[in-house]
Design a protein around this motif. Structure first.
Motif, PDB file in Angstrom:
ATOM      1  N   TYR B   7     -50.477  17.087 -58.238  1.00  0.00           N
ATOM      2  CA  TYR B   7     -49.324  17.688 -57.574  1.00  0.00           C
ATOM      3  C   TYR B   7     -49.719  18.701 -56.514  1.00  0.00           C
ATOM      4  O   TYR B   7     -48.928  19.042 -55.667  1.00  0.00           O
ATOM      5  CB  TYR B   7     -48.453  18.369 -58.624  1.00  0.00           C
ATOM      6  N   ASP B   8     -50.974  19.196 -56.605  1.00  0.00           N
ATOM      7  CA  ASP B   8     -51.384  20.189 -55.609  1.00  0.00           C
ATOM      8  C   ASP B   8     -51.673  19.558 -54.262  1.00  0.00           C
ATOM      9  O   ASP B   8     -51.748  20.228 -53.255  1.00  0.00           O
ATOM     10  CB  ASP B   8     -52.665  20.899 -56.066  1.00  0.00           C
ATOM     11  N   TRP B  10     -51.476  17.909 -50.877  1.00  0.00           N
ATOM     12  CA  TRP B  10     -50.553  17.636 -49.770  1.00  0.00           C
ATOM     13  C   TRP B  10     -51.332  17.663 -48.479  1.00  0.00           C
ATOM     14  O   TRP B  10     -52.413  18.230 -48.396  1.00  0.00           O
ATOM     15  CB  TRP B  10     -49.404  18.634 -49.744  1.00  0.00           C
ATOM     16  N   LYS B  64     -45.800  10.743 -50.125  1.00  0.00           N
ATOM     17  CA  LYS B  64     -44.492  10.479 -49.551  1.00  0.00           C
ATOM     18  C   LYS B  64     -44.263  11.505 -48.439  1.00  0.00           C
ATOM     19  O   LYS B  64     -44.911  12.549 -48.409  1.00  0.00           O
ATOM     20  CB  LYS B  64     -43.412  10.590 -50.621  1.00  0.00           C
ATOM     21  N   LYS B  66     -42.265  14.343 -46.633  1.00  0.00           N
ATOM     22  CA  LYS B  66     -41.228  15.336 -46.933  1.00  0.00           C
ATOM     23  C   LYS B  66     -41.043  16.267 -45.743  1.00  0.00           C
ATOM     24  O   LYS B  66     -41.933  16.423 -44.920  1.00  0.00           O
ATOM     25  CB  LYS B  66     -41.623  16.138 -48.175  1.00  0.00           C
ATOM     26  N   TYR B  73     -44.410  16.816 -43.797  1.00  0.00           N
ATOM     27  CA  TYR B  73     -45.764  16.751 -44.353  1.00  0.00           C
ATOM     28  C   TYR B  73     -45.823  15.664 -45.413  1.00  0.00           C
ATOM     29  O   TYR B  73     -44.791  15.172 -45.863  1.00  0.00           O
ATOM     30  CB  TYR B  73     -46.172  18.104 -44.943  1.00  0.00           C
ATOM     31  N   ASP B  75     -46.591  14.703 -49.120  1.00  0.00           N
ATOM     32  CA  ASP B  75     -46.673  15.354 -50.414  1.00  0.00           C
ATOM     33  C   ASP B  75     -47.109  14.323 -51.454  1.00  0.00           C
ATOM     34  O   ASP B  75     -46.823  13.135 -51.305  1.00  0.00           O
ATOM     35  CB  ASP B  75     -45.291  15.922 -50.773  1.00  0.00           C
TER      36      ASP B  75
END
Lengths: 223, 432
Positions: B7-8, B10, B64, B66, B73, B75
């Motif tokens: 999740y971090d 990006w 994806k 966002k 960006y 993510d």
């Protein structure tokens, strides 16, 4: 393998004509070839369903009738904006709230803010009693805060996507307390209630998810 | 980045990638395709496993799009990726709502593995890497004894930070960024196909024979093709019609240049620029010989280091502009859209992408039949061409959004008249 003697090209296909010059291809009629590319199946473009068209038609006709009546009996008040605004909200509610695939936190935050705006306008347009910002605004923000944080706690997996919308509502919850200080609001308890919940949620995020909130802000605000 | 994607993760959009999300729609999709044909029929489940393994290795594709306050960006995308069966539509719009937010598709049909990618995410070189990696992983899963030979990145390698860098801003030069205004290009005319149709015609030729032919003329393969393309457009569309107003615009062939060959970078993201041929073709007696000399000259001029840096810096400077940077995304979106509609989109007659030779490891080659590349065709670039080769099989693929195939026909007939063998493939859209 078939052959076009005009273009002098060979082609492996079940079709009978040359894709370049449309002339008939030479060679045996072999129907067993597997085509390199699949056959065309039309992608049907979305047509509005009948119900949607009926409701849209009724909406537009009602708006026109309302405006005409308002203008014909004009007494200095644009009262027709209240039902028109409500109809507009109904459309947003259906399209954003029900049919859109946005995440639920966005839907809640967006619809709540819009509803508050609409109710404040109605309050101002009618008797200006202040019920909208005395009660509706803080209590709706309170409920929205509770709902989003409740959803985040239950559906933990995607909380990173939700946290920004929660923050927006938390920050909006500070508005009633400011209004209380500048004496626009006369009833203190709903504003204080909303403020207390917002501060608790903010502290909860800062204590327990400091990294995710930092990351999210970094992502969303990079320039 | 020595950690698992999570999740971090990006990424900022790279310089060239920033424009595409704002200017793409179902007609101008900015999607391109690469495909590989293997010797055996593709097993869907194994392909799915291979793609999953590779996505874990390449966090930059598992994303994806966002929106942020100033820029959009990429993510981390936690949703699963699904391979699909190949549909008829070539390089159709990638709708994030329909495929869990991913910006690329992996499809299969018979012996083919097809990847279609949105240009924001990577360019041709990046997607070829992905195709090789997926093909390698797939063949390993089917039990083939193959080795990567340092030509294919495998799932066991660690991702390196270098793969994600925005190389454009690395080689950007503040002093060399002059904007050169350009004239609107000639647009190939024709009867538009239905909106959900893209015509595709490929010709397979011998790589060696083509390279030899180009060398005999003192040109590179790309230069030869570009010159021939200009000549074909001239003969089929403009000759003896130079007095018509719309024919007086210059014919411009847009050729992407892979900057990894000119600057030291191994990025998988967009790192390409372009050279263009440019000529107003109103004269009635332009010859192919003339065009060969012109294209060679224009390409050599466009490929000099300082010119490449200038074009790169021009774009980066635009992105680094303080006013634009701190304009909220919602406004910026429209600014980019209007700017691109006014300038960017109409500056090319057609694009000619030469992806070049695809090298598979020796142990993999027996399982690979050929490779294909294609780019979308839209409202303004009604005909586009891409060239790719594997061993001695050079594949020239035309994609078009018009019914007429005259340019393709003349292009291929040029070679058959010189005595070369061509095998054609088509998706036969004329019937519909």
């Amino acid at each position: 393998m078939k052959y076009c003697d005009k273009c002098k090209i060979s082609i492996n296909t079940n079709n009978n004509y040359c894709p370049l010059c449309q002339q008939v291809l030479e060679g045996e009629q072999n129907k067993g070839v597997i085509e390199k590319y699949p056959e065309y199946v039309s992608i049907n473009r979305k047509i509005y369903p009948l119900t949607k068209r009926i409701i849209l038609f009724v909406t537009i006709v009602s708006i026109i009738i309302l405006l005409i009546i308002n203008l014909a009996t004009f007494n200095g008040k644009w009262w027709s904006l209240i039902p028109i605004g409500s109809t507009f909200y109904f459309w947003v509610l259906i399209s954003v709230g029900v049919f859109s695939k946005q995440n639920i936190a966005f839907k809640l935050a967006f619809l709540t803010s819009l509803l508050i705006g609409l109710l404040v306008l109605i309050d101002q347009a009618t008797l200006q009693e202040g019920w909208s910002y005395n009660y509706i605004m803080p209590l709706l923000l309170f409920t929205c805060n509770l709902a989003i944080s409740g959803i985040i706690l239950i559906k933990r997996i995607d909380y990173r996507d939700y946290i920004l919308y929660l923050l927006t509502i938390v920050i909006l919850s500070l508005v009633p307390i400011i209004l209380l200080f500048v004496k626009v609001i006369s009833e203190p308890w709903p504003a204080i209630m909303a403020f207390a919940l917002a501060v608790s949620i903010l502290l909860f995020i800062i204590f327990f998810f400091p990294k995710s909130i930092k990351d999210e802000i970094k992502k969303r605000f990079h320039a | 980045m020595n950690k698992e994607s999570s999740y971090d993760t990006w990424f900022r959009l790279d310089n060239s990638g920033k424009i595409f999300p704002e200017v793409s729609n179902h007609r101008e999709t900015n999607v391109f395709r690469v495909a590989v044909s293997l010797t055996e029929v593709i097993d869907k489940d194994l392909l799915q496993l291979a793609v999953d393994a590779i996505l874990a290795r390449y966090p930059m594709f598992k994303v994806k799009l966002k929106k942020g306050l100033f820029w959009s960006y990429f993510d981390y995308n936690s949703k699963p990726f699904h391979v699909e069966e190949l549909k008829h539509y070539v390089c159709g719009e990638i709708n994030p709502k329909k495929n869990n937010g991913y910006l690329f598709r992996v499809m299969y049909r018979n012996q083919d593995i097809v990847i279609e990618m949105f240009h924001s995410l990577a360019d041709g070189a990046g997607v070829i890497m992905l195709l090789k990696a997926i093909t390698y992983e797939y063949l390993v899963l089917t039990g083939k004894d193959i080795k990567p030979d340092n030509l294919v990145p495998t799932k066991n390698q660690r991702p390196s930070m270098e793969e994600y860098e925005d190389a454009n801003s690395k080689f950007y030069d503040r002093k060399n960024r002059k904007h050169v205004p350009e004239q609107r290009a000639y647009r190939i005319k024709g009867t538009p196909l239905a909106e959900d149709l893209t015509g595709l015609i490929s010709g397979n030729m011998s790589t060696q024979a083509m390279i030899n032919l180009a060398r005999e003329n003192g040109l590179t393969l790309t230069e030869y093709f570009a010159a021939l393309m200009m000549y074909t457009i001239y003969v089929t569309q403009i000759q003896y019609r130079g007095h018509i107003k719309s024919n007086q615009a210059p014919v411009k062939i847009f050729v992407p240049v892979n900057l990894r060959k000119h600057f030291p970078s191994n990025t998988l993201r967009n790192f390409s620029n372009f050279v263009k041929s440019n000529l107003v073709m109103t004269k009635d007696d332009i010859t192919f010989e003339e065009l060969k000399i012109l294209v060679k000259e224009q390409f050599e001029k466009g490929m000099t280091k300082s010119e490449l840096i200038r074009k790169m810096s021009e774009n980066v400077a635009f992105e680094k502009n303080v006013f634009l940077r701190f304009t909220p995304y919602i406004l910026k979106k429209y600014a980019l859209k209007i700017g691109y509609n006014m300038l960017g989109m109409k500056l090319n007659t057609m694009s000619l992408t030469n992806i070049g030779k695809v090298d598979f490891p020796e142990s993999m080659e027996p399982y690979v039949v050929d490779v294909t590349a294609a780019v979308y065709a839209g409202k303004y670039n009604t005909l586009n061409c891409s060239v790719i080769s594997f061993r001695d099989r050079l594949k020239v693929t035309f994609t078009r959004s018009i019914v007429e195939t005259t340019i393709e026909r003349e292009f291929f007939r040029h070679f058959t008249n010189l005595g070369f063998d061509i095998e054609v493939e088509s998706n036969y859209v004329e019937e519909y």
